[in-house]
Design an enzyme around this catalytic site. Sequence first.
Site, mmCIF file in Angstrom:
data_model
loop_
_atom_site.group_PDB
_atom_site.id
_atom_site.type_symbol
_atom_site.label_atom_id
_atom_site.label_comp_id
_atom_site.label_asym_id
_atom_site.label_seq_id
_atom_site.Cartn_x
_atom_site.Cartn_y
_atom_site.Cartn_z
ATOM 1 N N ARG A 147 0.858 -1.172 0.000
ATOM 2 C CA ARG A 147 0.000 0.000 0.000
ATOM 3 C C ARG A 147 0.902 1.232 0.000
ATOM 4 O O ARG A 147 1.800 1.340 0.841
ATOM 5 C CB ARG A 147 -0.893 0.022 1.248
ATOM 6 C CG ARG A 147 -1.921 1.128 1.220
ATOM 7 C CD ARG A 147 -2.643 1.333 2.508
ATOM 8 N NE ARG A 147 -1.916 2.246 3.393
ATOM 9 C CZ ARG A 147 -2.499 2.893 4.410
ATOM 10 N NH1 ARG A 147 -3.780 2.692 4.672
ATOM 11 N NH2 ARG A 147 -1.797 3.721 5.162
ATOM 12 N N TYR A 159 -2.837 11.912 5.492
ATOM 13 C CA TYR A 159 -3.169 10.638 6.129
ATOM 14 C C TYR A 159 -2.188 9.569 5.662
ATOM 15 O O TYR A 159 -1.784 9.536 4.492
ATOM 16 C CB TYR A 159 -4.610 10.197 5.743
ATOM 17 C CG TYR A 159 -4.683 8.725 5.932
ATOM 18 C CD1 TYR A 159 -4.525 7.850 4.865
ATOM 19 C CD2 TYR A 159 -4.727 8.199 7.223
ATOM 20 C CE1 TYR A 159 -4.473 6.493 5.070
ATOM 21 C CE2 TYR A 159 -4.659 6.843 7.422
ATOM 22 C CZ TYR A 159 -4.532 5.988 6.358
ATOM 23 O OH TYR A 159 -4.449 4.649 6.570
ATOM 24 N N ASP A 210 -4.999 4.019 -0.290
ATOM 25 C CA ASP A 210 -6.129 4.301 0.593
ATOM 26 C C ASP A 210 -6.471 5.791 0.498
ATOM 27 O O ASP A 210 -5.690 6.642 0.920
ATOM 28 C CB ASP A 210 -5.726 3.947 2.040
ATOM 29 C CG ASP A 210 -6.909 3.959 2.994
ATOM 30 O OD1 ASP A 210 -6.758 3.417 4.109
ATOM 31 O OD2 ASP A 210 -7.970 4.486 2.622
ATOM 32 N N HIS A 212 -8.898 7.079 1.997
ATOM 33 C CA HIS A 212 -9.349 7.351 3.369
ATOM 34 C C HIS A 212 -10.565 8.270 3.438
ATOM 35 O O HIS A 212 -10.568 9.265 4.182
ATOM 36 C CB HIS A 212 -8.189 7.935 4.179
ATOM 37 C CG HIS A 212 -8.153 7.409 5.580
ATOM 38 N ND1 HIS A 212 -8.568 8.131 6.656
ATOM 39 C CD2 HIS A 212 -7.765 6.217 6.071
ATOM 40 C CE1 HIS A 212 -8.431 7.421 7.764
ATOM 41 N NE2 HIS A 212 -7.938 6.246 7.438
ATOM 42 N N GLU A 236 -8.825 2.146 -2.038
ATOM 43 C CA GLU A 236 -9.591 1.907 -0.798
ATOM 44 C C GLU A 236 -10.289 3.164 -0.297
ATOM 45 O O GLU A 236 -9.760 4.253 -0.370
ATOM 46 C CB GLU A 236 -8.634 1.409 0.279
ATOM 47 C CG GLU A 236 -9.274 1.197 1.624
ATOM 48 C CD GLU A 236 -8.271 0.821 2.688
ATOM 49 O OE1 GLU A 236 -7.163 0.371 2.347
ATOM 50 O OE2 GLU A 236 -8.577 1.022 3.869
ATOM 51 N N GLU A 262 -13.782 -0.592 6.188
ATOM 52 C CA GLU A 262 -13.105 -0.823 7.475
ATOM 53 C C GLU A 262 -13.845 -0.124 8.620
ATOM 54 O O GLU A 262 -13.691 -0.506 9.769
ATOM 55 C CB GLU A 262 -11.655 -0.384 7.438
ATOM 56 C CG GLU A 262 -11.439 1.094 7.383
ATOM 57 C CD GLU A 262 -9.960 1.456 7.365
ATOM 58 O OE1 GLU A 262 -9.200 0.843 6.602
ATOM 59 O OE2 GLU A 262 -9.575 2.343 8.129
ATOM 60 N N ARG A 283 -13.781 -4.806 3.390
ATOM 61 C CA ARG A 283 -12.707 -4.488 4.337
ATOM 62 C C ARG A 283 -13.107 -4.705 5.802
ATOM 63 O O ARG A 283 -12.256 -4.734 6.671
ATOM 64 C CB ARG A 283 -12.320 -3.000 4.187
ATOM 65 C CG ARG A 283 -11.634 -2.652 2.918
ATOM 66 C CD ARG A 283 -10.149 -2.829 2.965
ATOM 67 N NE ARG A 283 -9.482 -1.948 3.923
ATOM 68 C CZ ARG A 283 -8.394 -2.312 4.593
ATOM 69 N NH1 ARG A 283 -7.917 -3.529 4.463
ATOM 70 N NH2 ARG A 283 -7.784 -1.482 5.414
ATOM 71 N N GLU A 339 -4.571 -7.164 5.142
ATOM 72 C CA GLU A 339 -3.664 -6.071 5.532
ATOM 73 C C GLU A 339 -2.793 -6.544 6.682
ATOM 74 O O GLU A 339 -3.285 -7.168 7.623
ATOM 75 C CB GLU A 339 -4.473 -4.846 5.957
ATOM 76 C CG GLU A 339 -3.608 -3.659 6.358
ATOM 77 C CD GLU A 339 -4.420 -2.416 6.631
ATOM 78 O OE1 GLU A 339 -5.648 -2.504 6.663
ATOM 79 O OE2 GLU A 339 -3.813 -1.339 6.815
ATOM 80 N N TRP A 402 -11.795 12.534 8.363
ATOM 81 C CA TRP A 402 -10.363 12.284 8.619
ATOM 82 C C TRP A 402 -9.971 11.012 7.911
ATOM 83 O O TRP A 402 -10.727 10.056 7.820
ATOM 84 C CB TRP A 402 -10.062 12.129 10.114
ATOM 85 C CG TRP A 402 -8.638 11.729 10.270
ATOM 86 C CD1 TRP A 402 -7.520 12.511 10.086
ATOM 87 C CD2 TRP A 402 -8.142 10.405 10.540
ATOM 88 N NE1 TRP A 402 -6.394 11.771 10.242
ATOM 89 C CE2 TRP A 402 -6.725 10.484 10.512
ATOM 90 C CE3 TRP A 402 -8.767 9.169 10.792
ATOM 91 C CZ2 TRP A 402 -5.914 9.356 10.751
ATOM 92 C CZ3 TRP A 402 -7.964 8.058 11.013
ATOM 93 C CH2 TRP A 402 -6.548 8.187 11.001
#
Length: 402
Positions: A147, A159, A210, A212, A236, A262, A283, A339, A402
């Site tokens: 990643r 991030y 990601d 995010h 992601e 996630e 995820r 992961e 975030w």
Amino acid sequence: MKITNAKVIVCSPGRNFVTLKIYTDQGVYGLGDATLNGMEKAVVSYLEDYCIPSLIGKDPRNTEDIWQYFYRGVYWRRGAVSMTAVSAIDMALWDIKGKMLNTPLYNLLGGKSREKVMVYCHANGKDLSETMEKVGSEINKGFKAVRVQSGVPGIEHTYGVSKDSKFYEPAHKGLPHEESWETSKYLNFVPTLFKKVRELYGDNIHLLHDAHHRCSPIEASRLAQELEPYHLFWLEDPVSGELQEGLRLIRQHSTTPIAIGEVFNSIYDYTTLITEQLIDYIRMPLVHGGGITHLLKVAAMASVYQINTGFHGATDLSPVNLAAAIHFNTAVNNFGIQEYMPHQEIVNEVFKTNYRFDDGFLTIDDSPGIGVDIDEKAALKFPYSMARLPVNRKTDGTMFNW
Ligand code: CS2
Ligand code: MG
């Protein structure tokens, strides 16, 4: 067989972890991960004040009925805190089941579909050159999937970029730090990042990224489209997942595979995403998604739509979750990738683990149940210390994801 007691162990070997330990009248106990980064104490209270009193006296073998008791039986159901508690209970009960039957957890989930599970690591740097170096060093460790996250020119702190180039830990001691963000700078930079990785390291390494939760559907569509030449394994959390139909737009514009969830905590977060094939990987991890009992259902539903697992596995999910995830990934047919951010060395003072990393894959041993144990005396040496995830504002001050 009866549950006789249960307790919550909170410790902080490098970072906070919450572990549920369930005892039975057969002298066998089970462990479940109950860690929710930045909200640990909320889960502790939910377990101690609401769940444990109702657990005592139940037959630990009745995993389905106990899951339904703590899901369907609760009026105010779903949500990260309560589902993390449900997940921990479920994980601990499956641990007990395996120990009582003297067999590793994967044998209760269908046995071995594979001998080892492919993992992906994190490579991040403050800028392009540091990130390229990190990608190279992770490939040299044997990882087949990396990643890639990088600092973005013009954004102070992005991030996924660790401060000390060692462990990326997003939670900071005390109250939430404020970070700032500018999507336009990020969108302009990321395609350059992956162009560079492919130029340096070729096409065979699996690359992941990601976003995010930080793009709008149309921004995510642009990013996914511009990343197509670099054939990512997945992009992601391109958008925040509450608006499931928002992902239709990404699908209309790009073939870049999408992974999401996630921060999800039940199958109901996925129904549109799965049935409309808007994603390629789920995820949602065992520790936040209702444990083994629920993820078996989610993975089965996903398999009908040719969607694979890609469980969250950051360092803020404990070794108990990771071991249980390796069992799960070893057994299910529609495994995608796991992961794997190795926990800090100090974590091994508390958690005795039974998995091994070798040349890009993780394997689990044949210890009965999940196979991880916790050294409660050692845990006492690392008391909980409050830490919170950051909050994020756009550069104009607008509160953002975030
Ligand atoms: C990230 C996580 O690993 C990931 O994909 O999204 O690092 C996430 O930021 C943390 O788990 C939050 O605690
Ligand atoms: Mg993520």
